[in-house]
Every structure is written in C-alpha cells, then in structure tokens.
Design an enzyme around this catalytic site. Structure first.
Site, PDB file in Angstrom:
ATOM      1  N   GLY A  24       0.830  -1.213   0.000  1.00 46.77           N
ATOM      2  CA  GLY A  24       0.000   0.000   0.000  1.00 46.77           C
ATOM      3  C   GLY A  24       0.863   1.262   0.000  1.00 46.77           C
ATOM      4  N   ARG A  85       0.909  -4.913  -5.796  1.00 47.34           N
ATOM      5  CA  ARG A  85       0.980  -6.174  -5.059  1.00 47.34           C
ATOM      6  C   ARG A  85       1.289  -7.221  -6.117  1.00 47.34           C
ATOM      7  NH1 ARG A  85      -2.770  -3.439  -1.665  1.00 47.34           N
ATOM      8  NH2 ARG A  85      -1.701  -3.069   0.298  1.00 47.34           N
ATOM      9  N   ASP A 116       5.430  -5.081   6.029  1.00 50.03           N
ATOM     10  CA  ASP A 116       5.903  -6.408   6.443  1.00 50.03           C
ATOM     11  C   ASP A 116       5.963  -7.402   5.273  1.00 50.03           C
ATOM     12  OD1 ASP A 116       6.404  -7.913   9.138  1.00 50.03           O
ATOM     13  OD2 ASP A 116       5.153  -9.256   7.946  1.00 50.03           O
ATOM     14  N   THR A 139       4.265   2.464   5.603  1.00 51.04           N
ATOM     15  CA  THR A 139       2.860   2.027   5.653  1.00 51.04           C
ATOM     16  C   THR A 139       2.102   2.932   6.608  1.00 51.04           C
ATOM     17  OG1 THR A 139       1.340   0.333   6.468  1.00 51.04           O
ATOM     18  CG2 THR A 139       3.575   0.185   7.289  1.00 51.04           C
ATOM     19  N   ASP A 141      -0.241   2.054   8.362  1.00 51.92           N
ATOM     20  CA  ASP A 141      -0.750   1.268   9.494  1.00 51.92           C
ATOM     21  C   ASP A 141       0.128   1.311  10.749  1.00 51.92           C
ATOM     22  OD1 ASP A 141      -2.958   0.561   8.067  1.00 51.92           O
ATOM     23  OD2 ASP A 141      -2.221  -1.428   7.500  1.00 51.92           O
ATOM     24  N   ASP A 143       2.303  -0.710  11.664  1.00 54.58           N
ATOM     25  CA  ASP A 143       2.230  -2.043  12.282  1.00 54.58           C
ATOM     26  C   ASP A 143       3.511  -2.855  12.065  1.00 54.58           C
ATOM     27  OD1 ASP A 143       1.929  -2.339   9.575  1.00 54.58           O
ATOM     28  OD2 ASP A 143       0.308  -3.799   9.673  1.00 54.58           O
ATOM     29  N   ARG A 185      -5.803  -3.044   8.895  1.00 56.51           N
ATOM     30  CA  ARG A 185      -6.166  -4.433   8.620  1.00 56.51           C
ATOM     31  C   ARG A 185      -5.953  -5.306   9.848  1.00 56.51           C
ATOM     32  NH1 ARG A 185      -3.174  -6.406   3.297  1.00 56.51           N
ATOM     33  NH2 ARG A 185      -1.820  -4.772   4.057  1.00 56.51           N
TER      34      ARG A 185
HETATM   35  P1  ADP Z   1       2.940  -4.614   2.744  1.00 54.68           P
HETATM   36  O1  ADP Z   1       4.346  -4.613   2.269  1.00 54.68           O
HETATM   37  O2  ADP Z   1       2.362  -3.237   2.853  1.00 54.68           O
HETATM   38  O3  ADP Z   1       2.749  -5.458   3.994  1.00 54.68           O
HETATM   39  P2  ADP Z   1       1.691  -6.731   1.165  1.00 54.68           P
HETATM   40  O4  ADP Z   1       1.496  -7.654   2.319  1.00 54.68           O
HETATM   41  O5  ADP Z   1       0.571  -6.554   0.208  1.00 54.68           O
HETATM   42  O6  ADP Z   1       2.045  -5.250   1.598  1.00 54.68           O
HETATM   43  O7  ADP Z   1       2.990  -7.225   0.378  1.00 54.68           O
HETATM   44  C1  ADP Z   1       3.488  -6.519  -0.725  1.00 54.68           C
HETATM   45  C2  ADP Z   1       4.156  -7.479  -1.665  1.00 54.68           C
HETATM   46  O8  ADP Z   1       5.264  -8.105  -1.017  1.00 54.68           O
HETATM   47  C3  ADP Z   1       3.294  -8.652  -2.139  1.00 54.68           C
HETATM   48  O9  ADP Z   1       2.428  -8.295  -3.179  1.00 54.68           O
HETATM   49  C4  ADP Z   1       4.361  -9.616  -2.602  1.00 54.68           C
HETATM   50  O10 ADP Z   1       4.888  -9.240  -3.845  1.00 54.68           O
HETATM   51  C5  ADP Z   1       5.438  -9.416  -1.530  1.00 54.68           C
HETATM   52  N1  ADP Z   1       5.258 -10.412  -0.481  1.00 54.68           N
HETATM   53  C6  ADP Z   1       4.354 -10.401   0.526  1.00 54.68           C
HETATM   54  N2  ADP Z   1       4.428 -11.544   1.251  1.00 54.68           N
HETATM   55  C7  ADP Z   1       5.389 -12.299   0.677  1.00 54.68           C
HETATM   56  C8  ADP Z   1       5.931 -13.602   0.934  1.00 54.68           C
HETATM   57  N3  ADP Z   1       5.484 -14.359   1.953  1.00 54.68           N
HETATM   58  N4  ADP Z   1       6.910 -14.055   0.129  1.00 54.68           N
HETATM   59  C9  ADP Z   1       7.374 -13.311  -0.887  1.00 54.68           C
HETATM   60  N5  ADP Z   1       6.906 -12.091  -1.201  1.00 54.68           N
HETATM   61  C10 ADP Z   1       5.927 -11.581  -0.439  1.00 54.68           C
HETATM   62  O1  F6P Z   2      -1.772   0.451   3.599  1.00 54.91           O
HETATM   63  C1  F6P Z   2      -2.300  -0.480   4.526  1.00 54.91           C
HETATM   64  C2  F6P Z   2      -3.751  -0.600   4.282  1.00 54.91           C
HETATM   65  O2  F6P Z   2      -4.154   0.709   4.224  1.00 54.91           O
HETATM   66  C3  F6P Z   2      -4.643  -1.349   5.257  1.00 54.91           C
HETATM   67  O3  F6P Z   2      -4.961  -0.686   6.433  1.00 54.91           O
HETATM   68  C4  F6P Z   2      -5.844  -1.640   4.388  1.00 54.91           C
HETATM   69  O4  F6P Z   2      -6.630  -2.668   4.845  1.00 54.91           O
HETATM   70  C5  F6P Z   2      -5.205  -1.968   3.088  1.00 54.91           C
HETATM   71  O5  F6P Z   2      -3.991  -1.233   3.041  1.00 54.91           O
HETATM   72  C6  F6P Z   2      -6.062  -1.739   1.899  1.00 54.91           C
HETATM   73  O6  F6P Z   2      -5.298  -1.551   0.754  1.00 54.91           O
HETATM   74  P1  F6P Z   2      -5.692  -1.927  -0.724  1.00 54.91           P
HETATM   75  O7  F6P Z   2      -7.029  -1.391  -0.957  1.00 54.91           O
HETATM   76  O8  F6P Z   2      -4.626  -1.273  -1.543  1.00 54.91           O
HETATM   77  O9  F6P Z   2      -5.647  -3.425  -0.807  1.00 54.91           O
END
Ligand code: ADP
Ligand code: F6P
Length: 335
Positions: A24, A85, A116, A139, A141, A143, A185
């Site tokens: 995000g 993503r 994360d 982020t 969040d 978090d 989230r």
């Molecule tokens: P954030 O980084 O904000 O937590 P996401 O959880 O959507 O956002 O993760 C962003 C991107 O990081 C994912 O779309 C993917 O490309 C990569 N990613 C997330 N989890 C994993 C994982 N377990 N292994 C490898 N890549 C990951």
């Molecule tokens: O950036 C984190 C966050 O804002 C969460 O709090 C929320 O649930 C999520 O991203 C929603 O993002 P998207 O609509 O891009 O999946």
C-alpha cells in the site's frame, strides 16, 4: 521532530543500487525515494528506480535516476515510482529470476520501501540468492515491529482527525452517534491515535475484544450527563464493514439512526506531513548509507527518536503491541 543519527559506517562498497516501493502506498514515500536517490548519487553510486514494486522488477524495468528525477516530489502524496501487489513474488523461482535480472543490469543492492509483506519478499530474495537488500518501513498502518514509527502514519492520522472534526460538527447539530471506520487491517494504531486525538468516546481496535453492551453503556452514560452526540472510532479489521455491523447491533438495542462513515483510502492520499517528510528523508538516506557500506538483511527504523538498523529476523511476522491501557485512557478522557 528531529531524529538522532548514530555514527553508521560511511564506506562505499557497492557501485549501483535500485529502489522500489511496494504494498500500500503511504504519504512520505516520495521523500524516502528522493533521499535514496540523492544520497546514493552524492556518494558516487548509480541509482535505478523500479516502477510498480516487485512487478516492475520482474519486468526488468530499471530507470536510471538523476538528481532532477526526484526534484519537486518531497511534498507529493503517493509514490512517483508507483506500487503494486505482486503475488508471483511468493515463488522461489520467480525471486531467483528477479535476482538474475538485477545482476544482469549491474545492480548490486536493493532498497525496498514498504510494509511487512514487502520485507518478507526482500528477505527471501536476499537469503535465497545472496542479493543485498535493505527495508524502509512505509505504511500508514504503523504495524511494523521494532520501529516506533512508519512513513505515512502521521499523515494518515492527521487526515482522519480532520475528518472526525468535521463529522463532530454534524453529529452535534443532529444529536447523533457516528461510527467512523478507519484503516488498519491487523492493527489498531490508526484507530487509537485518531480516537484519542479526535476525542472519541469509544475506540474499537482489532487487538482488544469489545462488546456491544459496553458501547451501549458508554453512549447512555454520555446521554445521562447531557451529551447529545458520540463518536466511536472503529478499526476496519480484516474486512471493512465493522462500523456497519456495530451500528446495526446498536439499532437493535434501541439507538436511533447511528450513522456510519468509512474513511477508506482518503487516509492514504494527500500531501505528507512535515513529520513524514522528515522520517522518509532520514530513513531513505540511512538505508542507502548502510546498504552501500555493505550492511543488509534488515530494515532501518526509529527507536526513542534515534535511527536504528534492525535485522529482518526481529521484524518480519512480529506483532507491534499497542500501548497498554491506551483505549481505557481514551474512554476516561472522553467521559
Ligand atoms: P505490505 O508490504 O504493505 O505489507 P503486502 O502484504 O501486500 O504489503 O505485500 C506486498 C508485496 O510483497 C506482495 O504483493 C508480494 O509481492 C510481496 N510479499 C508479501 N508476502 C510475501 C511472501 N510471503 N513471500 C514473498 N513475497 C511476499
Ligand atoms: O496500507 C495499509 C492498508 O491501508 C490497510 O490498512 C488496508 O486494509 C489496506 O492497506 C487496503 O489496501 P488496498 O485497498 O490497496 O488493498
């Protein structure tokens, strides 16, 4: 806010690095991108910007960055690099291909600005392919474990508080209860800070159980002492719609017309606050300083106003607890 910078190594071991934003978007990411580019160039290192996070990386998109590529962006919301993503990055073979692409372009280090999930991808890319990476927590969040702050959180909270102030005007004019659903989230950081700063009567966070009975009692206690309106801040939790659920349960208990306002993605946009510009600048520059000096396998963060390096092993998948008793304090202050 002025952060303290420890004396990290200043040697230059890498020749060429890349930077991407992932997950995000968050206000202040542009300040971090600018800092990565300008710090790297100042040290004689080539810097490439990868558009659309890991998706752009897999497409082999490496754009050479110059001082002017990041001119006039510090005040802008979103991310000029764009973000995405990328489920394909979960695959080991795909990450191997990503490391090969980076190496083929002569790149020997990667800065990942994200949350994360993005750090999980970066850590696996590094562990499986010995490709150096450094994370920057971005982020709204807030978090991410082992850092007191994340880029975008302050701006998002200020945006949500501004919305609550406006909602309060109409809530008190009509003697209404409002449920304001904010993002978060898995965590209640935005809800807690927004609720305390906005003077909410009740704050519902995913980390703590709540009962409709207790919310009902709080509203009724307020009515008895002459309060005609209430604001309840609710973190969305896993799926948005929690505000509506609570409103319906309150109607069943006899409350008239509680209104629901979901702030949603409004919280992700807008110009970054001074705080987030500063944070993005300090963390982006330090991540680059460490990476080009040969340090990797971790993120930069903030602890007690000091910029720190933390290995991924202490960050990824770990929960950052909310301050103890903060929701309780909020309800006392709003009583
Ligand atoms: P954030 O980084 O904000 O937590 P996401 O959880 O959507 O956002 O993760 C962003 C991107 O990081 C994912 O779309 C993917 O490309 C990569 N990613 C997330 N989890 C994993 C994982 N377990 N292994 C490898 N890549 C990951
Ligand atoms: O950036 C984190 C966050 O804002 C969460 O709090 C929320 O649930 C999520 O991203 C929603 O993002 P998207 O609509 O891009 O999946």
């Amino acid at each position: 806010m002025m952060l303290e910078l420890p004396k990290f190594p200043t040697s230059v071991k890498l020749k060429s690095i890349a930077v991407l934003t992932s997950g995000g978007d968050a206000p202040g990411m542009n300040a971090a991108v600018r800092a990565v580019v300008r710090y790297g160039l100042a040290k004689g290192v080539s810097v490439y910007g990868i558009p659309k996070g890991y998706s752009g990386l897999l497409e082999g998109q490496f754009n050479p960055m110059t001082l002017s590529s990041v001119a006039n962006i510090i005040q802008k919301g979103g991310t000029i690099l764009k973000t995405d993503r990328c489920p394909a990055f979960m695959k080991k073979s795909v990450r191997k291909e990503a490391a090969n692409l980076l190496r083929r372009h002569g790149i020997d280090g990667l800065v990942v600005i994200g949350g994360d999930g993005s750090f999980t991808g970066a850590s696996l890319l590094e562990a499986e392919n010995r490709f150096p990476t450094m994370g920057v927590p971005g982020t709204i969040d807030n978090d991410i474990a082992e850092t007191d702050d994340t880029i975008g959180f302050d701006t998002a909270v200020n945006t949500a508080i501004d919305a609550i102030d406006r909602i309060r005007d109409t809530a008190s004019s009509h003697d209404r209860t409002f449920l304001v659903e904010v993002m978060g989230r898995n965590s209640g950081w935005i809800a807690l800070s927004t609720g305390i700063g906005g003077g909410a009567e009740t704050i519902i966070v995913p980390e703590e159980p709540y009962t409709i009975r207790k919310i009902d009692e709080t509203i009724r206690r307020g009515l008895e002492r002459g309060k005609s309106s209430s604001i309840i801040v609710v973190a969305e939790g896993k799926t948005s719609g929690r505000g509506r659920e609570i409103a319906e349960a309150l109607i069943k208990l006899g409350h008239l017309e509680p209104k629901v306002c979901t702030l949603g993605h409004i919280q992700r946009g807008g110009a970054p606050s001074a705080h987030d510009r500063m944070l993005g600048s300090f963390l982006g520059a330090t991540a680059t300083q460490l990476l080009i000096a040969g340090k990797s396998k971790g993120m930069v963060g903030v602890k007690n106003n000091r910029v720190v390096y933390v290995p991924y092993s202490r960050v990824i998948g770990k929960k950052k607890a909310l301050p103890a008793n903060a929701t309780h304090l909020a309800s006392i202050l709003a009583s």
